[in-house]
Design a protein around this motif. Structure first.
Motif, mmCIF file in Angstrom:
data_model
loop_
_atom_site.group_PDB
_atom_site.id
_atom_site.type_symbol
_atom_site.label_atom_id
_atom_site.label_comp_id
_atom_site.label_asym_id
_atom_site.label_seq_id
_atom_site.Cartn_x
_atom_site.Cartn_y
_atom_site.Cartn_z
ATOM 1 N N TRP A 168 49.693 31.592 28.719
ATOM 2 C CA TRP A 168 49.262 32.206 29.978
ATOM 3 C C TRP A 168 48.064 31.456 30.521
ATOM 4 C CZ3 TRP A 168 49.441 38.167 28.630
ATOM 5 C CH2 TRP A 168 50.780 38.538 28.452
ATOM 6 N N SER A 169 47.998 31.305 31.815
ATOM 7 C CA SER A 169 46.918 30.570 32.457
ATOM 8 C C SER A 169 45.567 31.245 32.202
ATOM 9 C CB SER A 169 47.165 30.485 33.966
ATOM 10 O OG SER A 169 46.019 29.969 34.619
ATOM 11 N N PRO A 170 44.597 30.531 31.593
ATOM 12 C CA PRO A 170 43.278 31.123 31.345
ATOM 13 C C PRO A 170 42.574 31.565 32.622
ATOM 14 C CG PRO A 170 43.562 29.137 30.030
ATOM 15 C CD PRO A 170 44.725 29.193 30.985
ATOM 16 N N SER A 171 42.770 30.829 33.717
ATOM 17 C CA SER A 171 42.071 31.169 34.955
ATOM 18 C C SER A 171 42.539 32.514 35.499
ATOM 19 C CB SER A 171 42.295 30.075 36.006
ATOM 20 O OG SER A 171 43.676 29.916 36.291
ATOM 21 N N ILE A 172 43.858 32.771 35.444
ATOM 22 C CA ILE A 172 44.392 34.027 35.968
ATOM 23 C C ILE A 172 44.036 35.197 35.052
ATOM 24 C CG2 ILE A 172 46.509 35.294 36.533
ATOM 25 C CD1 ILE A 172 47.745 32.630 37.376
ATOM 26 N N ILE B 286 40.261 36.168 35.364
ATOM 27 C CA ILE B 286 39.833 36.949 36.528
ATOM 28 C C ILE B 286 40.406 38.368 36.481
ATOM 29 C CG2 ILE B 286 41.710 36.349 38.116
ATOM 30 C CD1 ILE B 286 39.478 35.988 40.263
ATOM 31 N N VAL B 287 41.599 38.539 35.893
ATOM 32 C CA VAL B 287 42.184 39.879 35.793
ATOM 33 C C VAL B 287 41.389 40.742 34.813
ATOM 34 C CG1 VAL B 287 44.190 41.187 35.014
ATOM 35 C CG2 VAL B 287 44.504 39.168 36.460
ATOM 36 N N LEU B 288 41.144 40.214 33.597
ATOM 37 C CA LEU B 288 40.426 41.001 32.588
ATOM 38 C C LEU B 288 38.984 41.268 32.993
ATOM 39 C CD1 LEU B 288 41.728 39.446 29.234
ATOM 40 C CD2 LEU B 288 42.484 41.517 30.404
ATOM 41 N N ASN B 289 38.323 40.246 33.528
ATOM 42 C CA ASN B 289 36.935 40.442 33.954
ATOM 43 C C ASN B 289 36.848 41.393 35.133
ATOM 44 O OD1 ASN B 289 35.108 38.991 32.251
ATOM 45 N ND2 ASN B 289 35.974 37.085 33.035
ATOM 46 N N ILE C 17 30.347 39.039 40.433
ATOM 47 C CA ILE C 17 31.620 38.787 41.139
ATOM 48 C C ILE C 17 31.730 37.310 41.507
ATOM 49 C CG2 ILE C 17 32.897 39.255 43.267
ATOM 50 C CD1 ILE C 17 31.776 42.115 43.159
ATOM 51 N N ILE C 18 30.637 36.736 42.008
ATOM 52 C CA ILE C 18 30.625 35.306 42.362
ATOM 53 C C ILE C 18 30.866 34.454 41.118
ATOM 54 C CG2 ILE C 18 29.191 33.418 43.226
ATOM 55 C CD1 ILE C 18 27.787 35.492 45.023
ATOM 56 N N ALA C 19 30.181 34.794 40.021
ATOM 57 C CA ALA C 19 30.314 34.022 38.782
ATOM 58 C C ALA C 19 31.741 34.077 38.251
ATOM 59 C CB ALA C 19 29.328 34.549 37.731
ATOM 60 N N VAL C 20 32.341 35.257 38.226
ATOM 61 C CA VAL C 20 33.711 35.410 37.719
ATOM 62 C C VAL C 20 34.707 34.661 38.603
ATOM 63 C CG1 VAL C 20 35.573 37.073 37.353
ATOM 64 C CG2 VAL C 20 33.256 37.592 36.562
ATOM 65 N N ALA C 21 34.546 34.778 39.908
ATOM 66 C CA ALA C 21 35.470 34.114 40.837
ATOM 67 C C ALA C 21 35.415 32.604 40.678
ATOM 68 C CB ALA C 21 35.135 34.515 42.271
ATOM 69 N N PHE D 217 37.168 27.272 38.613
ATOM 70 C CA PHE D 217 36.883 26.023 37.908
ATOM 71 C C PHE D 217 37.734 25.881 36.645
ATOM 72 C CE2 PHE D 217 32.532 26.267 40.040
ATOM 73 C CZ PHE D 217 32.884 25.343 41.012
ATOM 74 N N LEU D 218 38.126 26.996 36.023
ATOM 75 C CA LEU D 218 39.065 26.913 34.901
ATOM 76 C C LEU D 218 40.388 26.308 35.356
ATOM 77 C CD1 LEU D 218 38.517 30.312 33.012
ATOM 78 C CD2 LEU D 218 38.159 28.017 32.083
ATOM 79 N N HIS D 219 40.788 26.622 36.586
ATOM 80 C CA HIS D 219 42.016 26.057 37.140
ATOM 81 C C HIS D 219 41.822 24.604 37.555
ATOM 82 C CE1 HIS D 219 45.785 25.765 39.304
ATOM 83 N NE2 HIS D 219 45.122 25.377 40.391
#
Length: 307
Positions: free
Chosen positions: A78-82, A85-88, A108-112, A117-119
Motif C-alpha cells: 500500500w502506498s505510504p503517502s496515502i 494521510i488517512v491514518l494521521n 495539518i500542513i505538516a501531515v499534508a 513528499f512521501l509520494h
C-alpha cells in the motif's frame, strides 16, 4: 480621526508604547507565520526523504503512524503517502481537542506536505549498502525534520500528538514521550522485519530522538553559575567589568549557621566558564561555586524572546 484645513480627513496612526504601528505588528506576525510554515515544509520534506532513502530500502521499521504505514507497505504494498494521510487524518480528528488552534493548523500542513513528499520522493535512491550507517543517517535526518516541525509549534500527528498530550498533562519530555510510543510500534514490526532489522530500527529511533531533542531544546546551550562568597561584591564587580555579563544577587541564609548570605547568579557561555573560575579563584579561594547546564536563554545579551 481629525479634520484638516483643506477639508480632507486625516487618519491618525495608532502606535503601541514600543513605537510599532498596528500594521507593522501585523506584518511581523505574518512574516513569522510564513517562516514557521516554511520550516514545517522543510521538516516534512526531510522526514519523507529519510523514509524513502533509508528506511524502506533497508527494510527498517519506524515508530508511530509512519511505522504502521511502512508495515502495511511491506505486507500489502500500500502506498505510504496515502496510508499516512488517512491514518494521521483520523488521529487528528480524534486528538485535535488536545491541541491549540495554531498547533492544529501547523499539524495539518505538516501531515499534508509529509504525505506529498512521501509520494514525490518515492523513487529516489542513494548508493549506500551499509545498514548501520543508513540507520544512523535515517535517525539524524528524521530527528532534524521532526525537530524543525515541533520547534515552531507543529506536530507530525500520530504519536507526536500523544507525546504532546503527555507533555501537557504528565510533564513528559516531548522527545522521550515520542520515543516511548514509537518503540511500541517498532517492536510490533519484529514479526515482519526480524530481530536484526528491529535492532537497527531502535538505533535509528534513538539517534532521531537525541537529534530532535537537540533541535527542540539545545540550540542555545549556556551555563548558569551560582556563587556563594564572603567577597561577593568584588566578584560581581569583576564579572561586570571584565566579562561584560550581568549579575543577579539572590538573598539566602545558611540553615545551620542562620547567617544571611548573598548568592550571585550569572548566566554565561561554555567558553566563559574558565574565565569566571579564574576571577573567583583570584578573589576568594574559599568561595562555593556550582555550575548548571541551561538551554534557550532569552533576554538582554542573549536571544530576543520576541523572535
Amino acid at each position: 480621526m481629525a479634520q484638516g484645513r483643506n477639508g480632507l480627513q486625516r487618519v491618525q496612526v495608532l502606535a503601541n508604547p514600543g513605537g510599532e504601528t498596528c500594521l507593522e505588528r501585523i506584518m511581523i506576525m505574518v512574516k513569522k507565520r510564513l517562516a514557521d510554515i516554511a520550516t514545517i515544509i522543510l521538516g516534512a520534506f526531510l522526514f519523507a526523504l529519510a523514509v524513502n532513502l533509508f528506511i524502506i530500502p533497508n527494510e527498517f521499521g519506524e515508530g508511530g503512524v509512519t511505522g504502521v504505514t511502512i508495515i502495511l507497505y511491506y505486507l500489502f504494498q500500500w502506498s505510504p503517502s496515502i496510508v499516512n494521510i488517512v491514518l494521521n487524518g483520523l488521529l487528528l480528528i480524534v486528538g485535535y481537542k488536545f491541541l491549540d488552534r495554531q498547533t492544529t493548523l501547523y499539524t495539518i500542513i505538516a501531515v499534508a506536505f509529509n504525505s506529498l513528499f512521501l509520494h514525490v520522493t518515492e523513487g529516489w535512491t542513494i548508493n549506500s549498502q551499509e545498514p548501520t550507517i543508513n540507520a544512523v543517517f535515517a535517525g539524524v535526518i528524521i530527528g532534524v525534520g521532526i525537530g524543525l516541525i515541533v520547534r515552531v509549534g507543529g506536530t507530525t500527528a500520530g504519536t507526536v500528538i500523544l507525546a504532546r498530550i503527555t507533555n501537557k498533562y504528565l510533564d513528559w519530555n516531548i522527545s522521550y514521550g515520542l520515543l516511548f510510543f514509537d518503540l511500541i510500534v517498532a517492536f510490533s514490526s519484529y514479526f515482519i522485519i526480524g530481530a536484526e532489522k528491529l535492532m537497527l530500527t531502535i538505533v535509528c529511533l534513538y539517534v532521531g530522538t537525541k537529534v530532535m531533542d537537540f533541535m527542540i531544546e539545545g540550540l542555545n546551550p549556556k551555563k548558569a553559575v551560582m556563587i556563594i562568597s564572603e567577597k561577593q561584591d568584588r566578584i560581581a564587580e569583576m564579572v561586570i567589568t571584565q566579562m561584560d555579563r550581568g549579575v543577579t544577587v539572590l538573598s539566602g541564609h545558611g540553615y545551620y549557621t542562620k547567617k544571611q548570605k548573598e548568592v550571585l547568579y550569572i548566566v554565561i557561555s561554555k567558553q566563559e566558564v574558565s574565565t569566571l573560575k579564574r576571577i573567583v579563584r583570584s578573589i576568594d579561594t574559599a568561595a562555593f561555586l556550582t555550575i548548571h547546564d541551561v538551554r534557550d536563554v532569552f533576554g538582554e545579551g542573549f536571544l530576543d524572546i520576541s523572535k
